[in-house]
Design a protein around this motif. Structure first.
Motif, PDB file in Angstrom:
ATOM      1  N   TRP A 170       0.881  -1.226   0.049  1.00 24.24           N
ATOM      2  CA  TRP A 170       0.100  -0.070   0.116  1.00 24.24           C
ATOM      3  C   TRP A 170       0.935   1.255  -0.126  1.00 24.24           C
ATOM      4  O   TRP A 170       1.896   1.213   0.674  1.00 24.24           O
ATOM      5  CB  TRP A 170      -0.805   0.065   1.402  1.00 24.24           C
ATOM      6  CG  TRP A 170      -2.193  -0.624   1.062  1.00 24.24           C
ATOM      7  CD1 TRP A 170      -3.151   0.019   0.868  1.00 24.24           C
ATOM      8  CD2 TRP A 170      -2.626  -1.980   1.053  1.00 24.24           C
ATOM      9  NE1 TRP A 170      -4.429  -0.872   0.692  1.00 24.24           N
ATOM     10  CE2 TRP A 170      -3.897  -2.056   0.888  1.00 24.24           C
ATOM     11  CE3 TRP A 170      -1.862  -3.164   1.284  1.00 24.24           C
ATOM     12  CZ2 TRP A 170      -4.628  -3.407   0.835  1.00 24.24           C
ATOM     13  CZ3 TRP A 170      -2.253  -4.359   1.338  1.00 24.24           C
ATOM     14  CH2 TRP A 170      -4.051  -4.528   1.052  1.00 24.24           C
ATOM     15  N   LYS A 174      -5.574   3.912   2.085  1.00 25.39           N
ATOM     16  CA  LYS A 174      -6.382   2.883   1.999  1.00 25.39           C
ATOM     17  C   LYS A 174      -6.582   2.417   0.557  1.00 25.39           C
ATOM     18  O   LYS A 174      -7.229   1.512   0.435  1.00 25.39           O
ATOM     19  CB  LYS A 174      -7.543   2.977   2.917  1.00 25.39           C
ATOM     20  CG  LYS A 174      -7.165   3.246   4.268  1.00 25.39           C
ATOM     21  CD  LYS A 174      -8.530   3.425   4.998  1.00 25.39           C
ATOM     22  CE  LYS A 174      -8.377   3.720   6.564  1.00 25.39           C
ATOM     23  NZ  LYS A 174      -7.601   4.951   6.945  1.00 25.39           N
ATOM     24  N   GLY A 186      -8.396   0.215  -3.146  1.00 26.19           N
ATOM     25  CA  GLY A 186      -8.020  -0.388  -2.432  1.00 26.19           C
ATOM     26  C   GLY A 186      -8.124  -2.068  -2.751  1.00 26.19           C
ATOM     27  O   GLY A 186      -8.076  -2.720  -1.848  1.00 26.19           O
ATOM     28  N   GLU A 204      -5.481  -2.704   4.667  1.00 23.90           N
ATOM     29  CA  GLU A 204      -4.535  -1.474   4.653  1.00 23.90           C
ATOM     30  C   GLU A 204      -3.833  -1.486   5.832  1.00 23.90           C
ATOM     31  O   GLU A 204      -4.172  -2.121   6.887  1.00 23.90           O
ATOM     32  CB  GLU A 204      -5.424  -0.351   4.150  1.00 23.90           C
ATOM     33  CG  GLU A 204      -6.423  -0.261   4.697  1.00 23.90           C
ATOM     34  CD  GLU A 204      -6.599   0.060   6.365  1.00 23.90           C
ATOM     35  OE1 GLU A 204      -5.421   0.855   6.540  1.00 23.90           O
ATOM     36  OE2 GLU A 204      -7.329   0.210   7.230  1.00 23.90           O
TER      37      GLU A 204
END
Length: 874
Positions: free
Chosen positions: A65, A69, A87, A572
């Motif tokens: 990541w 998020k 995401g 996340e």
């Protein structure tokens, strides 16, 4: 020199598998909860979950990541790069964007490197092809063609990189025929770029390790590295080497400063720590740990004061999050195929260490079964090996660890059975002062009695897998206060036979545990711990399990119309959202990526955080406890955390402010750890004097005494402990230097006798043998100084057990605290370095002095027996 804290305590999110998206199928399904095997607590309420499934050509290699998020990169095992901006719900192949403006036909990626600002990513490709993005993947820059193996991105400058690669001599079979050093020899080269890799400049050959300086050092051009002082021949990789130094440079090696001679490995920690493993040139397998907490370019390193001699060892920095240091030292002791080392805890300075846990389980890569319970102070879980006496005497030489942090590893590579090595799990609530076994659950996931009762070392307890295993390790997150999940087994020690491993959950920071599923699972938290998703990982499956009430009930969610191997469930980095990603692979090695969105699980947002603990609020107060007499007083204070009630049917806001209330406690022995030169049984008890190599006597004044000096009672306050009052029995005694504080012997004698009379009663906490040594040495000191001791018929010191006298003693010495602190710092600078080798070699003593300008090293010969541990009920 390895450091798990480089990964901030999070469980691995990548494990050697790859992902390539071929087809996307969007599906929104209603989860149909049903009873799953081994459970009697199924949730009967239907919960709609949005699912998006991708079938991919190969398993996943890496997933990262880029802050927030939504922006995610995935790298496939075949080197194909994918990006998601929602995401993980949808993915786009980045090959055509990488190929744009590039003459190269290859867009295969070997590795990706994320900067601390989360927008800059450097991609190392095949055939000297490299790319960089400085806007999170919106655009890509083709880098200069350089064959690279690793990259360090600058912490503040998005286009500055350090990169390393091997010389051409490492790849050719005709090294001896060329006059070019790059072609003739194999060595590591270091490059720098300040234009996002458009051009690279070769700045140093024969490099071992390199890093940009931390931001706190205040110079953006400052670089630290370990380099070979002799730049010729083929470079040795993976060995301690006396011709390697720890250096710094601010002009990219036009000039270089040797910071620590013979420094081979280094790592930065929290609270400005810098750790260096330095080799003794007379014995290359003898290693010294050098430590600094200075900021800026001028750092002063001091030798760690370890209670054992360090030979042929490596170190793992386990934790520095609370100011002090948990240090794992590899003593090369192996038992039944399991590697072990000792865990030491430092004082607040990070320099003086005492033994906390012997025989901590580790692997050859430096990873250790030792984890902090995130978000809480002083609570740690660890595994140790029950070593037989014959195994304690066996030592095996190992190569030093050559990597920092952890390499991603597939969880499907099951390790060999550990039944022959008795690995056991323990927990501490006081930062390593006392370790206890875990109480087993009274019933299993089918609500049947476990019949597993404790009873000390040979009893039945719960034992858990750590990060060194292929099964799910003990796992906690700061955002999920007090929740821990793990896989393990019940019995005298840990098993890893399939069919005996089950999945466990604790919602009180490890004090009590519940078996939540039969078999091994992999798990992840969302919604600040309000939602947990787990998947069976011992074989193919078509579903996951989830709970919204912290394990009280579980629901089964079918996520595929076929069975596949699930490798991981991830979320996340903040673990506060309701969007999970499940990935794995099918029997034909095609990959599977499934997005799960639980946003519709609950319609209502939790309310009443300001009124936590009331009936109208969805939140409660909770305080961690060790289950002992002190109850909820841990680390000298009681903390009340705010968290969602277990049965509240609502979801937490993603940006929730958790309230904490702190109340300080009166000091007890559990607020103190053993000082250097003292040790206690692992399960607790008094700190007793142990024999040190240099026979250092804590009762003798230092060689250079300035008005006052301190005498330890064998205890020191645990770093970060905030207890108040009642500490007189463990605090050190402050005494005046003989013959220097007073102008006349008469006055000095009266004062000293008064102090001795008042402090004597505090010695009751020391063992009988220790008391005799302590008193006898004090008598010798004062007699040499010309003072006359108070006599009785037995010609001994008089002791008085009145509490009032003890309080007066505390008040008397309290006024000298500031002077004593200053004096203690001066004394550390004047102590002589102890010999670390078995030979009385004068040159080696000189080397120790050179390594430690402050001469504060001391060694200890200590015999450690297999720990006898107490269960919480004991």
């Amino acid at each position: 020199l390895a450091s798990p804290f480089m990964h901030a305590g999070r469980r691995m999110t990548t494990n050697g598998r790859a992902l390539t998206v071929l087809l996307g199928v969007l599906a929104t399904a209603a989860a149909k909860p049903s009873q799953w095997p081994g459970s009697s607590n199924e949730n009967t309420q239907a919960s709609p979950v949005a699912m998006q499934t991708k079938y991919i050509d190969s398993p996943l290699s890496d997933i990262q990541w880029l802050g927030g998020k939504h922006n995610v990169f995935v790298l496939s095992e075949k080197g194909v790069l994918y990006r998601s901006t929602d995401g993980g719900a949808t993915w786009t192949n980045q090959a055509r964007f990488l190929a744009s403006g590039s003459a190269s036909r290859s867009t295969k990626i070997k590795s990706m490197h994320i900067s601390s600002n989360h927008n800059t990513v450097f991609f190392i490709g095949h055939d000297s092809n490299n790319w960089v993005t400085i806007d999170g993947g919106d655009s890509y820059i083709k880098s200069m063609d350089v064959d690279l193996i690793d990259v360090r991105l600058h912490p503040t400058q998005p286009e500055w990189f350090l990169a390393s690669g091997n010389s051409a001599g490492c790849r050719t079979t005709s090294r001896g025929t060329s006059d070019n050093i790059d072609d003739k020899f194999c060595f590591r080269k270091l490059y720098v770029t300040k234009n996002a890799g458009r051009t690279f400049t070769d700045i140093r050959n024969y490099v071992v390790q390199y890093e940009w300086a931390p931001i706190a050092d205040g110079n953006e051009d400052l670089v630290y590295a370990t380099v070979h002082s002799v730049q010729e021949g083929n470079q040795k990789f993976g060995f301690w080497d006396q011709f390697v130094d720890f250096v710094s440079t601010t002009d990219y090696f036009s000039t270089t400063k040797v910071v620590v001679e013979y420094g081979n490995r280094f790592i930065f920690g929290e609270h400005n720590y810098v750790f260096i493993a330095a080799v003794n040139p007379h014995h290359e397998t003898s290693v010294n740990l050098m430590i600094s907490r200075d900021t800026g370019e001028k750092k002063t390193f001091q030798k760690a004061k370890l209670p054992v001699e360090v030979l042929e060892h490596s170190y793992t920095i386990l934790d520095t999050s609370e100011g002090s240091v948990f240090l794992h030292v590899n003593h090369n002791i192996q038992s039944g195929g399991a590697s072990t080392g000792n865990v030491y805890i430092s004082d607040a300075s990070g320099l003086s260490y005492s033994l906390s846990l012997p025989f901590n389980h580790r692997d050859k890569g430096g990873k250790c079964d030792f984890e902090k319970v995130e978000g809480l102070e002083g609570i740690y879980l660890a595994n140790f090996v029950d070593v037989d006496e014959k195994d304690k005497e066996s030592t095996f030489s190992e190569q030093p660890d050559t990597t920092i942090g952890e390499k991603h590893k597939s969880r499907k590579n099951r390790a060999a059975s550990k039944d022959r090595a008795k690995i056991k799990t323990v927990i501490t609530f006081d930062k390593g002062g006392i370790w206890s076994y875990l109480d087993a659950p009274k019933v299993d996931a089918r609500n049947q009695p476990t019949n597993c009762k404790g009873g000390g070392e040979s009893g039945c307890h719960l034992h858990l897998h750590g990060i060194t295993d292929a099964f799910g390790p003990f796992y906690s997150l700061q955002s999920a206060t007090g929740i821990i999940m793990a896989t393990g087994s019940l019995g005298n020690h840990l098993h890893d036979r399939l069919g005996e491993i089950n999945t466990y959950l604790s919602r009180d920071a490890g004090l009590t545990w519940k078996e939540v599923a039969k078999g091994s699972h992999i798990y992840e938290y969302g919604d600040h711990g309000g939602l947990i998703v787990m998947a069976f990982d011992e074989g193919p499956t078509d579903h996951v399990l989830y709970t919204w009430d912290e394990g009280r009930t579980w629901s089964k969610l079918i996520i595929a119309d076929f069975k596949f191997e699930i490798e991981n469930v991830i979320i996340e980095p903040s673990a506060t959202s309701l969007h999970f990603v499940v990935y794995g692979y099918k029997s034909d090695n095609d990959g599977v990526l499934i997005s799960l969105d639980f946003s519709s699980l609950h319609q209502a947002e939790c309310k009443g955080i300001d009124a936590a603990g009331t009936d109208a609020s969805d939140y409660e107060f909770w305080s961690p406890s060790d289950g002992r007499m002190n109850g909820q007083c841990l680390m000298g204070h009681k903390v009340k955390y705010t968290r969602r009630k277990q049965d509240a049917q609502c979801y937490n806001p993603e940006e929730i402010e958790r309230m904490e209330d702190v109340e300080h406690c009166v000091c007890t022995e559990e607020d103190f750890e053993c000082d250097y030169g003292f040790a206690r049984s692992v399960q607790g008890g008094p700190c007793e004097r142990v024999k040190t190599k240099d026979a250092e006597d804590p009762t003798i004044p230092p060689d250079t005494c300035n008005r006052f000096y301190t005498v330890t009672k064998g205890y020191r306050r645990v770093a970060g402990d905030t207890c108040r009052g009642g500490s007189d029995k463990w605090d050190p005694v402050i005494l005046p230097c003989p013959g220097k504080f007073f102008s006349t012997t008469q006055h000095a004698g009266k004062f000293v006798l008064g102090v001795l009379f008042l402090i004597a009663i505090s010695l009751g906490v020391v063992t009988a043998a220790g008391k005799v040594d302590f008193v006898e040495n004090l008598k010798k000191v004062w007699k040499r100084a010309g003072y006359t001791p108070l006599k009785t018929d037995d010609d001994e010191f008089v002791f008085d057990d009145e509490d009032d006298d003890l309080n007066q003693s505390a008040e008397l010495v309290h006024e000298f605290d500031d002077l004593a602190d200053k004096d203690s710092k001066r004394r550390r600078k004047k102590k002589k370095a102890a010999e670390l080798d078995d030979e009385d070699d004068e040159d080696e003593d000189d080397f120790d002095d050179e390594l430690d300008g402050h001469k504060d090293d001391a060694g200890m010969e200590i015999s450690v027996s297999v720990p006898t541990l107490a269960s919480p009920e004991d």
